[in-house]
Design an enzyme around this catalytic site. Structure first.
Site, mmCIF file in Angstrom:
data_model
loop_
_atom_site.group_PDB
_atom_site.id
_atom_site.type_symbol
_atom_site.label_atom_id
_atom_site.label_comp_id
_atom_site.label_asym_id
_atom_site.label_seq_id
_atom_site.Cartn_x
_atom_site.Cartn_y
_atom_site.Cartn_z
ATOM 1 N N HIS A 72 32.319 3.773 -5.710
ATOM 2 C CA HIS A 72 31.468 3.906 -6.926
ATOM 3 C C HIS A 72 31.250 2.602 -7.523
ATOM 4 C CE1 HIS A 72 29.751 5.711 -10.533
ATOM 5 N NE2 HIS A 72 29.915 6.674 -10.031
ATOM 6 N N THR A 145 -24.061 -7.711 1.415
ATOM 7 C CA THR A 145 -23.534 -6.320 1.541
ATOM 8 C C THR A 145 -23.526 -6.027 2.933
ATOM 9 O OG1 THR A 145 -25.779 -5.282 1.480
ATOM 10 C CG2 THR A 145 -24.565 -5.502 -0.746
ATOM 11 N N HIS A 146 -22.465 -5.447 3.342
ATOM 12 C CA HIS A 146 -22.035 -5.017 4.745
ATOM 13 C C HIS A 146 -22.043 -6.178 5.572
ATOM 14 C CE1 HIS A 146 -22.758 -0.688 4.420
ATOM 15 N NE2 HIS A 146 -23.920 -1.096 3.469
ATOM 16 N N SER A 267 -1.174 -26.619 15.583
ATOM 17 C CA SER A 267 -0.290 -27.495 16.212
ATOM 18 C C SER A 267 -1.037 -28.177 17.454
ATOM 19 C CB SER A 267 0.689 -26.834 16.626
ATOM 20 O OG SER A 267 0.380 -25.702 17.602
ATOM 21 N N LYS A 272 -8.750 -28.280 12.940
ATOM 22 C CA LYS A 272 -8.662 -26.994 12.256
ATOM 23 C C LYS A 272 -8.024 -27.081 10.868
ATOM 24 C CE LYS A 272 -9.094 -23.454 13.817
ATOM 25 N NZ LYS A 272 -8.324 -22.544 14.499
ATOM 26 N N GLU A 279 -4.611 -15.790 3.787
ATOM 27 C CA GLU A 279 -4.441 -14.680 4.991
ATOM 28 C C GLU A 279 -2.717 -14.636 4.553
ATOM 29 O OE1 GLU A 279 -6.755 -16.511 9.040
ATOM 30 O OE2 GLU A 279 -4.587 -17.361 8.281
#
Length: 457
Positions: A72, A145-146, A267, A272, A279
């Site tokens: 306890h 939109t969409h 890598s 890039k 993310e």
């Protein structure tokens, strides 16, 4: 929470030393309250305060060793504290209390500190969003939109709407603060059977908490509200991060995350520049929402209390606080350093050949006398011709004998300034959003583990 997402300003609130320090302060204040009522000798209360141990790694280890016997944690803690205080005074520690009096009240001290950090950090995010919204107030871009070109908007208006949503998250945090800045010392089923309500009032006042009715435990809807406020701000952050990710796509490239010297995007592919921060924020928002489900399930306990919530809270309350704090700081840095490309935004208007002005053309034809359906069919047909043939929408309209609009009427329909003439309304609302200095928090003493042991722990 793994160290990667545990920032020290928040993490220090949830260490074992911090937890046991908060427990100790509740215990010592309760002894002082009993002494103020004349139940405990003043000299013993003074001795408890003076001889109360500093909660360090050694004390934590001693409690853990004792828990192997008691099975306890609070009982083990009380045993260790009483032994270290010693003498006649030590016996008054935990007098009239049940474990949840200590644990729940201490939890609320910690959560109040945590939510204050979140409120402060959310205010910083709002101010960065406000500043950058004003910076790009008149920077025209395509509204989508969409995922499809719709009508013109401004990047500033987008950021301003984000700021308004972030302010609503701050309001939810403020409401959650009111819910968790509470305490209880009312005994095994909340009836004060072995404790004077004045003890509860004394302790809570000293900790800056509001004493509230409870069973053996504080109602867990309060903790769930705190978790909802965290989850909601996570969803707002995911919304912003998702938009950045879309706008950074190669074929769009209207904004781009900051890319510092020496950073590598891949890598394998040196060219890039990936939206890795956005993310990461998106992924952590998913984790944060998961804590809310567990918190809601903790609301339903058996009778006046069971401990099915206890193991859950040891994980979700610290982790939700840490993730929310991490998200707020990283999002603030993301928005502050975001690269924006106004020329690219204007260039993207040309990708749909002027189709973003189809509604003004429709309304102009209706105003010229065509029925809405007839006007719609004409505009839709010409729009699809422009799209399929890669031609200027305006040129197709001008070649259409069914379009009986004057050059000035067509000019007005294709006038970007006309489309954006009311876009500043959102800034009128943004101007009313409180600054950090205008956001008031109820003052309360610092948590025991943040001050020196100087007689006013």
């Amino acid at each position: 929470m793994i160290p990667r997402y545990s920032l020290p300003e928040m993490a220090q609130l949830f260490t074992d030393e911090a937890r046991l320090s908060a427990w100790l302060e509740v215990e010592v204040l309760a002894v002082e309250a009993w002494a103020a009522l004349g139940v405990i000798p003043e000299a013993d209360a003074k001795a408890v305060r003076e001889r109360a141990p500093i909660i360090d790694a050694d004390t934590v280890r001693a409690v853990e060793e004792r828990e192997k016997v008691t099975d306890h944690d609070v009982a083990a803690f009380v045993d260790v504290i009483q032994e270290r205080i010693g003498g006649e005074a030590g016996k008054w520690v935990h007098y009239g209390l049940t474990s949840s009096d200590v644990v729940d009240t201490a939890w609320c001290v910690t959560l109040t500190l945590a939510v204050d950090r979140l409120i402060e950090t959310s205010s910083a995010l709002i101010e960065v969003l406000r500043r950058r919204a004003l910076e790009f107030r008149d920077t025209a871009m395509v509204g989508r939109t969409h995922g499809i070109h719709a009508e013109p908007t401004t990047f500033g208006a987008k950021l301003a709407l984000w700021a308004l949503q972030a302010d609503r998250d701050r309001q939810r945090l403020l409401a959650a603060r009111r819910s968790v800045a509470v305490g209880k010392l009312s005994g095994a089923v909340g009836t004060y059977s072995n404790i004077d309500p004045a003890v509860e009032a004394y302790v809570c006042h000293a900790l800056g908490l509001e004493p509230v009715p409870a069973t053996q435990v504080l109602s867990r809807d309060r903790h769930a509200e705190y978790l909802y406020a965290c989850a909601a701000l996570g969803s707002t952050i995911e919304m912003m991060a998702t938009e950045v990710r879309h706008l950074q796509r190669t074929e769009v490239r209207e904004v781009e995350e900051a890319f510092r010297p020496g950073q590598k995007g891949s890598s394998a592919m040196p060219h890039k520049r990936n939206p890795i921060k956005s993310e990461q924020l998106t992924g952590l928002a998913r984790v944060l929402r998961g804590y809310l489900g567990a918190g809601l399930e903790d609301v339903a306990l058996w009778h006046e209390r069971d401990i099915s919530h206890s193991s859950v809270e040891r994980i979700i309350l610290p982790d939700a606080s840490l993730v929310a704090y991490y998200l707020l700081l990283r999002t603030t840095a993301l928005i502050d350093g975001l690269n924006v490309f106004p020329d690219r935004m204007l260039a993207n208007f040309e990708c749909s050949y002027g189709l973003v002005f189809s509604q003004p053309v429709l309304l102009a034809l209706v105003a010229s006398g065509l029925s809405r359906d007839a006007a719609y069919r004409v505009v839709q047909r010409d729009a699809m011709t422009a799209w399929n043939e890669g031609r200027s929408f305006r040129a197709v309209l001008e070649d259409d004998d069914e379009v009986s609009l004057t050059p000035s009427q067509i000019d007005e329909a294709f006038d970007l300034r006309r489309s954006l003439r009311h876009s500043g309304r959102v800034f009128d609302v943004l101007a009313k959003v409180p600054t950090p200095e205008q956001v008031s928090l109820t003052p309360y003493p610092p948590a025991p583990h943040e001050t020196e042991r100087n007689g006013t722990r």
